[in-house]
Structure formats: C-alpha cells, structure tokens
Design a protein around this motif. Structure first.
Motif, PDB file in Angstrom:
ATOM      1  N   ILE A   1       0.856  -1.192   0.000  1.00  0.00           N
ATOM      2  CA  ILE A   1       0.000   0.000   0.000  1.00  0.00           C
ATOM      3  C   ILE A   1       0.890   1.238   0.000  1.00  0.00           C
TER       4      ILE A   1
ATOM      5  N   GLU B   1       1.518   0.086 -10.583  1.00  0.00           N
ATOM      6  CA  GLU B   1       0.334   0.196  -9.723  1.00  0.00           C
ATOM      7  C   GLU B   1      -0.701  -0.842 -10.109  1.00  0.00           C
ATOM      8  N   GLU B   2      -0.893  -0.997 -11.408  1.00  0.00           N
ATOM      9  CA  GLU B   2      -1.874  -1.956 -11.923  1.00  0.00           C
ATOM     10  C   GLU B   2      -1.551  -3.379 -11.471  1.00  0.00           C
TER      11      GLU B   2
ATOM     12  N   SER C   1      -2.085  -3.874  -7.723  1.00  0.00           N
ATOM     13  CA  SER C   1      -3.486  -4.042  -7.350  1.00  0.00           C
ATOM     14  C   SER C   1      -3.898  -5.499  -7.508  1.00  0.00           C
ATOM     15  N   ALA C   2      -3.565  -6.058  -8.654  1.00  0.00           N
ATOM     16  CA  ALA C   2      -3.904  -7.457  -8.910  1.00  0.00           C
ATOM     17  C   ALA C   2      -3.201  -8.353  -7.893  1.00  0.00           C
TER      18      ALA C   2
ATOM     19  N   GLY D   1      -7.134  -4.144  -3.400  1.00  0.00           N
ATOM     20  CA  GLY D   1      -6.691  -4.598  -4.709  1.00  0.00           C
ATOM     21  C   GLY D   1      -7.507  -4.166  -5.902  1.00  0.00           C
TER      22      GLY D   1
ATOM     23  N   SER E   1      -7.455  -1.498  -8.868  1.00  0.00           N
ATOM     24  CA  SER E   1      -6.468  -0.575  -9.409  1.00  0.00           C
ATOM     25  C   SER E   1      -7.097   0.788  -9.661  1.00  0.00           C
TER      26      SER E   1
END
Ligand SMILES: Nc1ncnc2c1ncn2[C@@H]1O[C@H](COP(=O)(O)OP(=O)(O)O)[C@@H](O)[C@H]1O
Ligand SMILES: [Mg+2]
Lengths: 255, 641
Positions: free
Chosen positions: A57, A77-78, A81-82, B561, B563
């Motif tokens: 984070i 970042e993408e 997130s996953a 999670g 994006s």
C-alpha cells in the motif's frame, strides 16, 4: 519450507528536504510459510509503516521486498493491485468494511473482483462463514452489527481468496476482550489447520501471545525477536511483557 | 488573519467545488445581460418589424431567467453550506463565534458573487454582440448590427444580480444560526440504511408514467373542447410529474435491486460496488433527478417545437398566403397601379398572373359541422386548376355537373370522409341549389380569411351561379425569389390595405413568421442553455459531495486490490448513470410531448420535427457530456489521489 516474505534493508523516510523523518531505518524481515508472526513496539515505532510497505500500500524509500517469490518493489500500480487482490488478505483496526454492501457482499468482494464463477464463490462464502461464525449476519449491513462481528467479517474477507499472506494491523485494537479472544482463536485455528501465514501488528501483549514469533520494533529498528517454541501461551505472554518493559515506554500499552 | 483573507483562502481551497458553480453563474449573467441589452437596443429594434413583441418577450424571459437563476443560486448555496458543516463545526470548536463564522461565509459568497458579476458583465458586453448577430441572422435581416455597450443593460444586470447575491448571502448567514454544534459533526451520516423499496410504489410509478403517456398520445376526439384538453392533459401532466418522481424514487431502486438477483452478473468485477453505491445514493437524488428530467423535457419540447416552426415557416407562410401578391380588383385604374409596382421590380420578375373570380353566398350543409361556413366561397374548377399550376402544385380537380370539392379549411383536420356523400345547399335569389360534396382538396389559392370555407365547383355551375350572384375578382401574382421582395411588398401593402385577415403579400407573412419564430427560438435556446448549465452544475455538486463522502470507501477498495484504472472506470460508469438517467427520461418525455404538440399546434401539423428534435437532443447531450467529463475528472481526482 517456503519463504513467504523476504524483506531486505527496508528504509522509509517521510518529508522532504530540510524536514526529513526516518520512520524505518534498516529493517530485514523473513517470514516462512505457516508462521504466525507478531510485530510489537511502542506507539510511533513504525509498525504500521512497515506493515503498509509489506502490504504494497506504501512504497519503501529503499530496499527490496519479495513476497511469494515475486519482487514487489518493481511492479506497476496496476500489477500491484492485482497482486494485493490475489495474494494478500487484510485486517485493519477500523475494519475497513464498505457500508453500502451487506456482510456477505463485503466478504465476496475480493472474489468478485477476481471474477471467480458464482458457484465456486458461494461455496467459499459458505466455508468461511462457519470458520468465523458469521452465517447469521450474512444479509446484514455493517451498521447493523457489533465491532466483533465487523472484525470477523473483515477477517472472512481477508482469507476468502486463500491469500499467501494475511496482514493485520491492530485487529483487536477496537474490540472488547471477549471479541478479541474470539478473533485471535480463529486466527490461530486458521494458522494451525489451514497453514495460513499471518503477520500481525499489535501493541497488546495478550494478542501477541497467540503468535509463534514476535518482532519488537523501536524507533524504526528491530530491537529484538522472541520465539514461542514449546512454551505455553501463558509463559510466552509473560516473556513478551518482560521484553516490553525492557523496551520501555511500551509497558503502559498493556491491558 | 482577517475575516476577508480567511474567506479568500476558503474560496481558493474550495475552488474545485466552486468552479463549475461559478462558470454557470457567469454564464447566466451573460445571457441576462444579452436579453437586457437587446431589450434596450434601439438599433436592433429599428431593423426588425416586430420590435414591440420583441421588447415584451425579452422582458418576460428576463423575469423567467431571473427566477430560475435565483432558485439555482439559493440551492447551490445551501448545498455549499451544508457541505461545509464540518468545517464550520471545527471553527466553532476552535472558539470562533457563530456570528464570526456566519460573517465569513457571508463574505465568501458576496466576494464570489461580485467577481462573477464583473466577469459576467465584461463577457456579456463582448458576447452580446455575437448573440445579437445570431438573432439578426436567424431573423433573416441583412442589416449590420451596430451594437455597442449598453449602460442600461449593465445597470439592470448589476442591480438584479446584486439583489440575488445579497439575498442568498443573507440566507447563508442565517443557515449557520440554525445549525446545532452537535449536528455539525454528524454532517455526513455514516451507515444510512439502504433504501427499502415497496414494490407497490414502483408499480404505481410505472402505471402513472404509462397512463400519462397514453393520455398525452391518444388522439383527440373530433369534438374536443378546451375544457376537455385542460382536463385530459392536466391529469396527464400531474401523472407525469408524480410518475417521474416515483420512477426515480422507487422504480430505479427496484430495478437495481432486481439486477442484484442475477448473481453471476452482479458478483463480477466492480459491478457489485457500483450497483450498491447507486442504490445507496439514489433516494437522496430522486427529487433532483425529477426536476432535471422534467425541466429538460420542457426545454427540449419547447425548443423542438419552436425550431420546427422556424424550420417550416416558409411552408406555412406559403399555405397562409399562396401567391406572392393577391388583391381584390377595384377597377382597371387601381389594378394597373398595383400591377405597375409589381412589374417595376426587376429583381422579382412575374412568373404568373391570373384573375380569380370568387362568389360569396349563404349556404347550409346537409350535416352538422363544427365550423362556421358562411359566407361560402365558390371558385370555378378551371380557375382553381390554373392557380394550382401557377403555384407548381400537383393537386387539380376535375368536376362535372353538380359535383363540388371542399378546400380543406385551414387549422382543421377534416378529411374527404367528412364530406363524402354530403351536400351543401346554396341560397340563390331564385331558389336554392344543391351541390354534392364528393371531394376534398388541400391548399387554398387565396390568402387566409375566416371563415375559410371554399368550395370548388364545375365550370358550368360556376357560370350558372355567377349569372345570379356577381363574383368578386381577385388579382394574384407569383414572382421569382418572393422571400426577398421586401420593398415591393411594402408598397403593395400600403396601396391594397386589408383585403384579408392576413397580409396580401407572401413576403410580409413570411417575414413576420420568420422574425417571430427566430425570436422565440433565440429566447428558448438561451433559456434552455441556462437551464441545462444549471442542472448540469447541480448534478456536478451532488457527485462531488458524494465523492468527498466516499473517499474512505475508495481507499478501502484500493487497499484490497482495485487498481486506479478500475476505480476510474467505476466512477465513469456511476457518473454516466447519474447524468444519463434523468437525461434519458427527459428525452423520452419530450418526444411524447412534442408528438402531442405537433398534432395539436396546427402550424406544426405535417411538419417533420425530426431535424429540430435531433438538434435539441444533440445540444443537450453535448452540454451534459461536458459536465459529465468535468465531473468524472474531479471525482476521480478526489477519490484516486
Ligand atoms: N505520512 C506520514 N508522513 C510523515 N510522517 C509519518 C507518516 N506516517 C507515519 N509517520 C510517522 O512515522 C512514524 C511511525 O508511524 P507508524 O508506523 O504509524 O507508527 P506505529 O508504530 O504507531 O504504527 C511516526 O512517528 C509517524 O508520525
Ligand atoms: Mg499504527
């Protein structure tokens, strides 16, 4: 045994030129699969900062973090997130539930985001509902349930995607002692039976006594480490208290 | 820190929120200024023929504009104040007195109003010239617009808006006093229950909407009266308003809930989040949505109808005054005087000229017709056909013996079936004469004159009756480029006087219609733009308030999670729903209303409203798209930091 977390020379500096503050000096940390690790330390020691960095984070100022064999410091970042969605589960002191969703929907969220098929998804909910005893409140909204129930909901959400690592920041911080014990028992169960890897920040020695191993942080550095080994929980609890008083300033945090 | 500088800082800090409000306020000031300037401009008045009407219409629309802007400003302000309850609470905790806080908010509002006013007037003086040019172009005038700065308009704008600004500033001041400190901290309620929806109210909503559509769309009975119309469409209007409200309040909630049933769709990606967010918010937005949908329906309908009128003006002028010039013959001397004027115009050479003898006579129909027919006017079939040919019309008649054809009276919807098998009995000096009304033709050949009951009779019958009743003779001329024959038309009008209820020359009728339509089009157009801008801006506020309340929500999502790209996409979808829903409902309503209008207003009967409707809808969509993009960007900036 597999290494789940491998963090090397983590530094975190807040602020800009002239007014810098070093929250983490130089932290090395390794967590093996199936461990239940606690992080303790006085308020302001950098526990949350460390956890957030491990949780991807927050970004470290320097250092490398490998989680489940993947170097997360080099990801976009993408991708992160996953990664968080698929590999990590979270528990926060203030639950972090979405009040527009029912308990069931909150729990399902990570799986829905991962676009899992509905049959499988409902089977999983069924499973965790029993693990954390939230079956009766599945259709309720967060504002209709107690703090303990909220945290158990959050815990269900954290584990529903079978994450490689569960990260918890003061999960018992806002709970009464009965709810706190319930939650800790559940986490212990999860750790012992399902081999879940858990990293938990706390400043409560009682909560820490549920861990296999406790790291103590002071002023951004690892001060010492305590392994439970074959000790009883009661004995481990006393040991933790000893270290805390040696650490100074932390003793008054104990219940 | 002085109160002024604190207020100034606050405006800067809240600039994102204020910006769109500010732009909308400035825009309405510009439009108001333009209306006022046009109302007072001698130059414009001189160049058009409807100057009195124009002055009046601009006066009325300025009042409407002002009322609307006042509501908009008041609403926006109460919104800002409520949004800032927390901030106010904080000041109160820090020991600022309510009076001081209220004063600060008062200054903030005042300062912003004054800045907007200054910019509004500067832009107004610059842009009103452009707008005036648009108006003159629409009216088809060729005059140069010499349109300077209007001191009157400036004064009027300043006074009116200062009153509004002061009034709303005082409102803001009073609002603070009504807050209780404890409330200030609960400004953003947490954990409001998800709206429960009773299927009954959803069903009632659908029934009311369908019912009102049915009432509006069903054809008028043949013997409709104003009272019938008021009753029918009064009920329809009420049902439409309540139905629309219930639609947003219950039906959409119900549909969203229904969409949750389909688990495999609902539990897929961010759908879950969007649906629940919308569900959570929709109740609070129901009233705003209703107002916006109804307002946009009204704007699109009026704009569409006026645009349709403008669009079809030439056609309807041609129906009212078929020939370029028509006048009643008053002896050879007079007739040649008029003819000389027409012939003298090289720019508009004569294409055709003929004499149309008309017999006026009392008659009775063999059946009850809700139309005053006397005196019946008779035209010979051969004359009618000649005239039709001169006007390049296809419709001719061929009548033998006692056969006759009615020319459809203007503003009626009679068909051939109305007259088929019936007859008209004419009172001649020597007894009566019965004619069979076998046909009906559309398109008169003489200018409109009430009662508009013309009957075409066979050549022989006409000759027979003419021996008993001397016909009047009308001279008609068709010239080239009749839409520009201004000078000659004026001369002819002067000489001829009032032979008909409408003008004797096509040009005059055409021009009058064009100016009138251009004027309404211009006014509705700009009023509509202000309405649109204001509603767009209100949706924008609503969404931003929501964004500020939902920052925590999105932070959680990012942590577990989701994006940034997915959040942006989700924000887009929700905003699309919020902008699209009232717009769609508004467009549907306006299509129904326009259908009604086009059937009812005789000027629009048979006019193809497709182009004007599509134009109006396109303008709406474009403007909303701008506000939508604005909203998505700011929303995204707030939640996706
Ligand atoms: N975003 C930030 N900017 C500047 N300083 C911060 C920020 N977040 C945390 N700190 C500082 O870093 C130190 C460690 O904070 P934290 O990790 O939250 O401590 P804790 O061990 O109590 O969880 C604290 O002194 C805190 O003030
Ligand atoms: Mg902390």
């Amino acid at each position: 045994m597999k290494t789940v977390v491998e963090a090397k020379q983590i530094k975190k500096v807040y602020g800009s030129k002239g007014n810098v503050f070093s929250a983490l000096e130089d932290i090395d940390l390794t967590v093996m699969e199936g461990e239940f690790v606690g992080i303790m330390g006085p308020s302001g020691a950098g526990k949350t900062t460390l956890l957030n960095i491990l949780a991807t984070i927050d970004e470290p100022t320097s250092g490398d973090i490998v989680i489940d064999g993947i170097n997360v410091t080099k990801m976009t970042e993408e991708q992160l997130s996953a990664f968080r969605r698929d590999k990590l589960g979270f528990l926060f002191q203030d639950y972090h539930l979405l009040d527009t969703l029912t308990v069931e929907e909150n729990v399902i969220l990570p799986l829905a985001l991962a676009k899992m098929n509905v049959k499988e998804l409902e089977r999983r909910v069924d499973e965790v509902a029993d693990t954390f005893g939230i079956r009766d409140i599945l259709k309720k909204y967060p504002y209709q349930i107690s703090g303990g129930q909220k945290q158990r909901t959050a815990a269900s959400r954290a584990i529903i995607s079978n994450p490689s690592l569960i990260l918890a920041d003061e999960p018992t911080g806002a709970l009464d002692s009965k709810s706190a014990t319930d939650l800790l028992e559940c986490l212990k169960d999860l750790n012992e039976h399902d081999k879940a890897t858990i990293l938990m920040v706390t400043h409560d020695a009682y909560a820490a006594s549920y861990c296999n191993r406790v790291l103590f942080i002071k002023d951004g550095n690892i001060f010492t480490e305590l392994v439970k080994g074959e000790r009883s929980r009661k004995a481990f609890f006393n040991k933790v208290l000893d270290v805390l008083s040696a650490l100074g300033g932390g003793a008054h945090d104990v219940i | 820190m002085t109160l002024f500088s604190l207020a100034k800082k606050n405006i800067k800090g809240n600039f994102n929120h204020y910006f769109v409000y500010f732009v909308t306020l400035v825009f309405s000031m510009v439009i108001y200024y333009t209306f006022a300037a046009l109302q007072h401009s001698e130059n414009i008045q001189e160049s058009i023929e409807l100057s009195d009407t124009m002055r009046f219409m601009f006066g009325v629309s300025s009042v409407i504009l002002i009322l609307f802007v006042a509501v908009f400003v008041l609403y926006s302000n109460s919104f800002f104040t409520r949004k800032r309850k927390k901030e106010v609470g904080l000041y109160a905790i820090l020991g600022l007195r309510k009076k001081t806080i209220a004063k600060m908010l008062f200054y903030e509002n005042l300062m912003m109003g004054i800045i907007a006013l200054v910019i509004g007037i500067i832009l107004g003086t610059l842009l009103s010239k452009l707008f005036a040019m648009i108006l003159v172009k629409l009216m088809g005038s060729t005059t140069e617009v010499d349109f300077g700065i209007s001191a009157m308009a400036i004064i009027q704008t300043v006074i009116v808006f200062m009153v509004i600004i002061l009034f709303t500033s005082v409102q803001g001041y009073r609002l603070i006093y009504r807050f209780k400190l404890i409330e200030l901290f609960h400004a953003e309620k947490k954990g409001e229950p998800i709206p429960k929806v009773s299927p009954i109210s959803a069903v009632i909503g659908v029934v009311l909407l369908v019912g009102s559509y049915w009432l509006i769309l069903r054809p008028l009975p043949d013997d409709w009266t104003t009272e019938y119309l008021l009753r029918n469409d009064g009920v329809a209007f009420l049902a439409l308003v309540i139905g629309t409200h219930l639609f947003f309040r219950s039906v959409t909630v119900y549909l969203l809930k229904l969409s949750q049933r389909n688990k495999s769709r609902y539990y897929r990606g961010t759908k879950l989040i969007e649906t629940s967010q919308l569900l959570y918010r929709i109740r609070g937005n129901a009233r705003t949505f209703t107002v916006i949908a109804l307002l946009s329906a009204a704007t699109i309908s009026f704009f569409g109808a006026t645009y349709g009128g403008y669009y079809s003006n030439e056609k309807s002028a041609k129906e009212v005054v078929p020939f370029s010039y028509s006048f009643l013959s008053k002896g050879p001397e007079f007739d040649s005087q008029v003819e000389n004027i027409i012939e003298a115009d090289d720019q508009h050479p004569i294409q055709a000229q003929l004499e149309i003898p008309v017999i006026q006579i009392e008659g009775t129909l063999s059946f009850q017709l809700d139309y005053d027919i006397n005196p019946v006017k008779l035209i010979s079939a051969s004359t009618f056909n000649q005239a039709a040919k001169a006007l390049n019309r296809d419709e001719t008649v061929s009548l033998t013996g006692d056969e006759a054809a009615v020319i459809q009276p203007r503003f009626t919807e009679y068909t051939e079936a109305t007259f088929k098998g019936e007859s008209v009995t004419l009172q001649l000096d020597r007894g009566s004469r019965q004619l069979r009304l076998d046909h009906m033709v559309e398109g008169n050949v003489l200018p409109f004159d009430y009662p508009d009951f013309y009957v075409v009779v066979s050549h022989d019958v006409f000759a027979e009756i003419a021996r008993q009743e001397a016909p009047l003779t009308y001279n008609v001329y068709e010239v080239e480029n009749e839409t520009t024959a201004q000078a000659t038309s004026e001369k002819v009008n002067k000489l001829v006087g009032n032979d008909f209820q409408v003008s004797s020359s096509f040009y005059t009728e055409y021009k009058k219609g064009k100016e009138g339509n251009a004027l309404t089009l211009f006014i509705y157009g700009f009023l509509g733009l202000v309405f649109l801008a204001a509603t767009g801006s209100i949706i924008y506020f609503k969404q931003l308030t929501e964004a500020n309340e939902a920052t925590g929500h999105y932070e959680i999502l990012r942590k577990i999670g989701v994006s940034k790209r997915d959040i942006r996409r989700s924000v887009k979808k929700q905003s699309l729903f919020v902008f699209g829903l009232p717009l769609t409902v508004g467009i549907l309503h306006s299509c129904v209303i326009l259908y009604f209008i086009s059937n009812f207003i005789s000027d629009l009967i048979g006019v193809n409203l497709m182009v004007p409707i599509l134009t109006a809808i396109a303008v709406f969509i474009i403007i909303y798209t701008v506000y939508y993009a604005w909203t998505v960007n700011t929303y995204n900036r707030i939640v996706n930091r």
